[in-house]
Write a protein that holds these residues in place. Sequence first.
Motif, PDB file in Angstrom:
ATOM      1  N   LEU A 131      -5.724  22.672  -8.863  1.00  0.00           N
ATOM      2  CA  LEU A 131      -5.676  22.675  -7.404  1.00  0.00           C
ATOM      3  C   LEU A 131      -6.002  21.296  -6.833  1.00  0.00           C
ATOM      4  N   THR A 132      -7.004  20.619  -7.413  1.00  0.00           N
ATOM      5  CA  THR A 132      -7.334  19.283  -6.907  1.00  0.00           C
ATOM      6  C   THR A 132      -6.244  18.278  -7.258  1.00  0.00           C
ATOM      7  N   TYR A 133      -5.547  18.486  -8.381  1.00  0.00           N
ATOM      8  CA  TYR A 133      -4.458  17.569  -8.747  1.00  0.00           C
ATOM      9  C   TYR A 133      -3.282  17.739  -7.792  1.00  0.00           C
ATOM     10  N   TRP A 134      -2.968  18.989  -7.442  1.00  0.00           N
ATOM     11  CA  TRP A 134      -1.974  19.219  -6.388  1.00  0.00           C
ATOM     12  C   TRP A 134      -2.422  18.537  -5.091  1.00  0.00           C
ATOM     13  N   GLY A 135      -3.718  18.676  -4.778  1.00  0.00           N
ATOM     14  CA  GLY A 135      -4.230  18.044  -3.562  1.00  0.00           C
ATOM     15  C   GLY A 135      -4.067  16.543  -3.579  1.00  0.00           C
ATOM     16  N   LEU A 136      -4.312  15.915  -4.742  1.00  0.00           N
ATOM     17  CA  LEU A 136      -4.086  14.474  -4.867  1.00  0.00           C
ATOM     18  C   LEU A 136      -2.633  14.113  -4.604  1.00  0.00           C
ATOM     19  N   GLY A 137      -1.734  14.893  -5.203  1.00  0.00           N
ATOM     20  CA  GLY A 137      -0.314  14.606  -5.042  1.00  0.00           C
ATOM     21  C   GLY A 137       0.126  14.670  -3.592  1.00  0.00           C
ATOM     22  N   PHE A 138      -0.297  15.725  -2.892  1.00  0.00           N
ATOM     23  CA  PHE A 138       0.097  15.871  -1.490  1.00  0.00           C
ATOM     24  C   PHE A 138      -0.607  14.845  -0.605  1.00  0.00           C
ATOM     25  N   TYR A 139      -1.850  14.483  -0.957  1.00  0.00           N
ATOM     26  CA  TYR A 139      -2.518  13.453  -0.163  1.00  0.00           C
ATOM     27  C   TYR A 139      -1.765  12.129  -0.255  1.00  0.00           C
ATOM     28  N   PHE A 140      -1.419  11.713  -1.474  1.00  0.00           N
ATOM     29  CA  PHE A 140      -0.728  10.431  -1.616  1.00  0.00           C
ATOM     30  C   PHE A 140       0.668  10.488  -0.994  1.00  0.00           C
ATOM     31  N   LEU A 141       1.302  11.659  -1.009  1.00  0.00           N
ATOM     32  CA  LEU A 141       2.585  11.788  -0.332  1.00  0.00           C
ATOM     33  C   LEU A 141       2.401  11.617   1.172  1.00  0.00           C
ATOM     34  N   ALA A 142       1.420  12.328   1.747  1.00  0.00           N
ATOM     35  CA  ALA A 142       1.187  12.235   3.187  1.00  0.00           C
ATOM     36  C   ALA A 142       0.742  10.832   3.583  1.00  0.00           C
ATOM     37  N   SER A 143      -0.184  10.239   2.830  1.00  0.00           N
ATOM     38  CA  SER A 143      -0.670   8.907   3.185  1.00  0.00           C
ATOM     39  C   SER A 143       0.426   7.855   3.013  1.00  0.00           C
ATOM     40  N   ALA A 144       1.325   8.062   2.037  1.00  0.00           N
ATOM     41  CA  ALA A 144       2.459   7.140   1.889  1.00  0.00           C
ATOM     42  C   ALA A 144       3.378   7.224   3.103  1.00  0.00           C
ATOM     43  N   VAL A 145       3.612   8.431   3.588  1.00  0.00           N
ATOM     44  CA  VAL A 145       4.451   8.605   4.781  1.00  0.00           C
ATOM     45  C   VAL A 145       3.801   7.930   5.988  1.00  0.00           C
ATOM     46  N   HIS A 146       2.508   8.142   6.156  1.00  0.00           N
ATOM     47  CA  HIS A 146       1.814   7.515   7.289  1.00  0.00           C
ATOM     48  C   HIS A 146       1.859   5.986   7.180  1.00  0.00           C
ATOM     49  N   THR A 147       1.647   5.465   5.974  1.00  0.00           N
ATOM     50  CA  THR A 147       1.686   4.013   5.791  1.00  0.00           C
ATOM     51  C   THR A 147       3.087   3.473   6.016  1.00  0.00           C
ATOM     52  N   PHE A 148       4.094   4.211   5.546  1.00  0.00           N
ATOM     53  CA  PHE A 148       5.482   3.792   5.737  1.00  0.00           C
ATOM     54  C   PHE A 148       5.833   3.728   7.226  1.00  0.00           C
ATOM     55  N   THR A 149       5.455   4.776   7.983  1.00  0.00           N
ATOM     56  CA  THR A 149       5.801   4.769   9.404  1.00  0.00           C
ATOM     57  C   THR A 149       5.074   3.652  10.147  1.00  0.00           C
ATOM     58  N   TYR A 150       3.854   3.353   9.717  1.00  0.00           N
ATOM     59  CA  TYR A 150       3.135   2.230  10.328  1.00  0.00           C
ATOM     60  C   TYR A 150       3.834   0.911  10.020  1.00  0.00           C
ATOM     61  N   ALA A 151       4.164   0.683   8.753  1.00  0.00           N
ATOM     62  CA  ALA A 151       4.780  -0.581   8.361  1.00  0.00           C
ATOM     63  C   ALA A 151       6.160  -0.737   8.994  1.00  0.00           C
ATOM     64  N   LEU A 171       0.840  -1.205   0.000  1.00  0.00           N
ATOM     65  CA  LEU A 171       0.000   0.000   0.000  1.00  0.00           C
ATOM     66  C   LEU A 171       0.873   1.251   0.000  1.00  0.00           C
ATOM     67  N   PHE A 172       1.940   1.233   0.782  1.00  0.00           N
ATOM     68  CA  PHE A 172       2.889   2.363   0.762  1.00  0.00           C
ATOM     69  C   PHE A 172       3.472   2.566  -0.629  1.00  0.00           C
ATOM     70  N   PHE A 173       3.879   1.486  -1.272  1.00  0.00           N
ATOM     71  CA  PHE A 173       4.479   1.594  -2.603  1.00  0.00           C
ATOM     72  C   PHE A 173       3.485   2.193  -3.601  1.00  0.00           C
ATOM     73  N   CYS A 174       2.243   1.744  -3.582  1.00  0.00           N
ATOM     74  CA  CYS A 174       1.238   2.260  -4.519  1.00  0.00           C
ATOM     75  C   CYS A 174       1.002   3.745  -4.293  1.00  0.00           C
ATOM     76  N   ARG A 175       0.836   4.130  -3.037  1.00  0.00           N
ATOM     77  CA  ARG A 175       0.584   5.538  -2.744  1.00  0.00           C
ATOM     78  C   ARG A 175       1.780   6.407  -3.113  1.00  0.00           C
TER      79      ARG A 175
END
Length: 293
Positions: free
Chosen positions: A77-97, A34-38
């Motif tokens: 603006l929404t595309y920037w939002g997508l990019g930052f969301y997947f960056l943040a969610s990848a970080v959260h998933t990485f720290t969890y894993a 999941l981290f890799f995909c995000r």
Amino acid sequence: MAGGDRRRPFAFGTDLWDPSHRFETSWLLSPWALFFCRALFSLYIFTTIIFVLAWQCANAPTHCAASQNSFSFFTSLTYWGLGFYFLASAVHTFTYARNSSSSSSSTGHHVALLDRLPRPLQALHSAYYTTIVVYPFVVTIVFWGRLYSGHWFAASFDGWSNISQHAMNSAFALFEIVVPRTDPPPPLHMLWLLVVLALYLALAYVTEATKGFYPYDFLDPSKQHGLVAAYVFGIAVGALILFAVAWGLIWLRRYITETRLGMHGKFAGASEITARPVAEEDVEMSGVRESLK
């Protein structure tokens, strides 16, 4: 995920935040997958943004002014939002894993960065997720239904950039609806969806006042006259309908995968449980809540 007092819908709540790590886990993918995909989605989105901005500076008739003007468009603006969301969610998933494998907690709590954030930021992440599963579909529907001319793009760049920003954006949003273990978003988030749309409407008219153009022609009163209000109202109602659709799809995914198929999630390290995760209700009622704060 944790919920607040239903009698105080604007309260952040004091119960345990997301006790089974729904934001960082999936019923289908391992936390590392999941981290890799995000992370991959975030990389593609930011690569697209940077390439489009650079291409416009080099090739557009107005050069870098076209790139500067892109920040007035809801699509950008929404595309920037997508990019930052997947960056943040990848970080959260990485720290969890990464951290859960060495966590000594039997429930695996406080192993993700998201768990350690102040409660207002956790609530903002939840609201951020809601925008990610709603706004991309608004962009896609408005573009292909209202703005697209019906003729395919002559230049390969135009075709690729529009597919990336007006089609793949919804594919990314659908991934977040289907693959993670997230709960349906709180109904209160409908209010924040409308607030953000209202703020964008204000930005569109500020753009006209400062730069002399409307980002979208259907917002121009000199061309659309009374239809402007109909477009604005229609998009707002459409966003709420899409919220309801996203809510229903998330509920259906959880019902099918967890209730019917017993696929309660793939966990990491010390938080991995072979049969099913500790129920949110059990964790919240346990005596460890204070020690976990």
